[in-house]
Design a protein around this motif. Structure first.
Motif, PDB file in Angstrom:
ATOM      1  N   ALA A 273      40.328  42.814  36.128  1.00  0.00           N
ATOM      2  CA  ALA A 273      40.162  42.102  37.390  1.00  0.00           C
ATOM      3  C   ALA A 273      39.398  40.821  37.107  1.00  0.00           C
ATOM      4  N   SER A 274      39.583  39.843  37.963  1.00  0.00           N
ATOM      5  CA  SER A 274      38.826  38.593  37.884  1.00  0.00           C
ATOM      6  C   SER A 274      38.795  37.978  39.268  1.00  0.00           C
ATOM      7  N   ASN A 275      37.731  37.224  39.547  1.00  0.00           N
ATOM      8  CA  ASN A 275      37.687  36.516  40.818  1.00  0.00           C
ATOM      9  C   ASN A 275      38.142  35.062  40.664  1.00  0.00           C
ATOM     10  N   PHE A 276      38.796  34.760  39.527  1.00  0.00           N
ATOM     11  CA  PHE A 276      39.461  33.478  39.301  1.00  0.00           C
ATOM     12  C   PHE A 276      40.846  33.763  38.717  1.00  0.00           C
ATOM     13  N   PRO A 277      41.789  32.813  38.843  1.00  0.00           N
ATOM     14  CA  PRO A 277      43.141  33.054  38.326  1.00  0.00           C
ATOM     15  C   PRO A 277      43.168  33.123  36.804  1.00  0.00           C
ATOM     16  N   TYR A 278      44.086  33.918  36.266  1.00  0.00           N
ATOM     17  CA  TYR A 278      44.207  34.050  34.815  1.00  0.00           C
ATOM     18  C   TYR A 278      45.658  34.258  34.408  1.00  0.00           C
ATOM     19  N   GLU A 279      45.910  34.058  33.106  1.00  0.00           N
ATOM     20  CA  GLU A 279      47.211  34.318  32.491  1.00  0.00           C
ATOM     21  C   GLU A 279      47.008  35.290  31.348  1.00  0.00           C
TER      22      GLU A 279
END
Length: 192
Positions: free
Chosen positions: A59-65
């Motif tokens: 999980a992250s509270n910023f976008p990721y790839e």
């Protein structure tokens, strides 16, 4: 916000099950330069080797790839509200040797976008907490000016993706630790 609406919001939030376990670990790089020198946007790569049998659950509270052996697999880090991040399971990440998660961090003090909250307590979370991660700046991309107030800055591609830049030490926190290096991390729930 009225007391009545706050109560409804708290009830809605409490109806979700927090997926964190005692092994889940929050991670974020320790930035080695002062706040006023930090960029408005930056790409951080979290990398691990030897993936094992368990699929990636994060999980992250910023976008990721997500990249597996350098090949793009998909993206996540969905829009979320304060203290509630959505989790992703990546079942195809067990068949490879190198896993890289490229997180697009947007500095909330220098960036404004529509339809996405930007948080002052960013994190990347490995919900299984069994992998060893390193972190570095991705120097393949820089950021230009904003063409629209709704969006982040334009990407300027400088080289092939995941070009290793400066290594950064990681700040980490497990849910069973007595205190968090970023106190607000203790308030975040991870839901599916």
């Amino acid at each position: 916000v009225s007391t009545q609406s706050t109560g409804k919001f708290e009830f809605l939030m409490s109806s979700f099950t927090d997926l964190r376990t005692p092994h889940s670990v929050f991670l974020w790089p320790k930035i080695p330069y002062p706040e006023e020198e930090q960029k408005a946007e930056q790409l951080y790569v979290f990398e691990t080797q030897g993936l094992g049998k368990e699929p990636l659950h994060l999980a992250s509270n910023f976008p990721y790839e997500v990249f597996l052996n350098g090949e793009f697999q998909g993206f996540g880090g969905h829009r979320c509200c304060l203290y509630e991040a959505l989790s992703d399971v990546w079942p195809d990440t067990t068949a490879g040797s190198t896993l890289q998660i490229r997180v697009h961090w947007m500095n909330p003090k220098k960036t404004s976008v529509w339809f996405r909250c930007l948080f002052e307590d960013p994190f990347f979370m490995d919900l299984l907490g069994t992998r060893k991660w390193i972190c570095y700046i991705d120097k393949s991309t820089d950021f230009g000016s904003k063409m629209s107030s709704q969006l982040p800055r334009q990407n300027i591609v400088l080289s092939t993706p995941l070009s290793r830049g400066q290594n950064l030490p990681l700040i980490s926190y497990r849910g069973t630790d007595k205190s968090s290096p970023i106190p607000s991390w203790t308030h975040w729930k991870v839901i599916s």
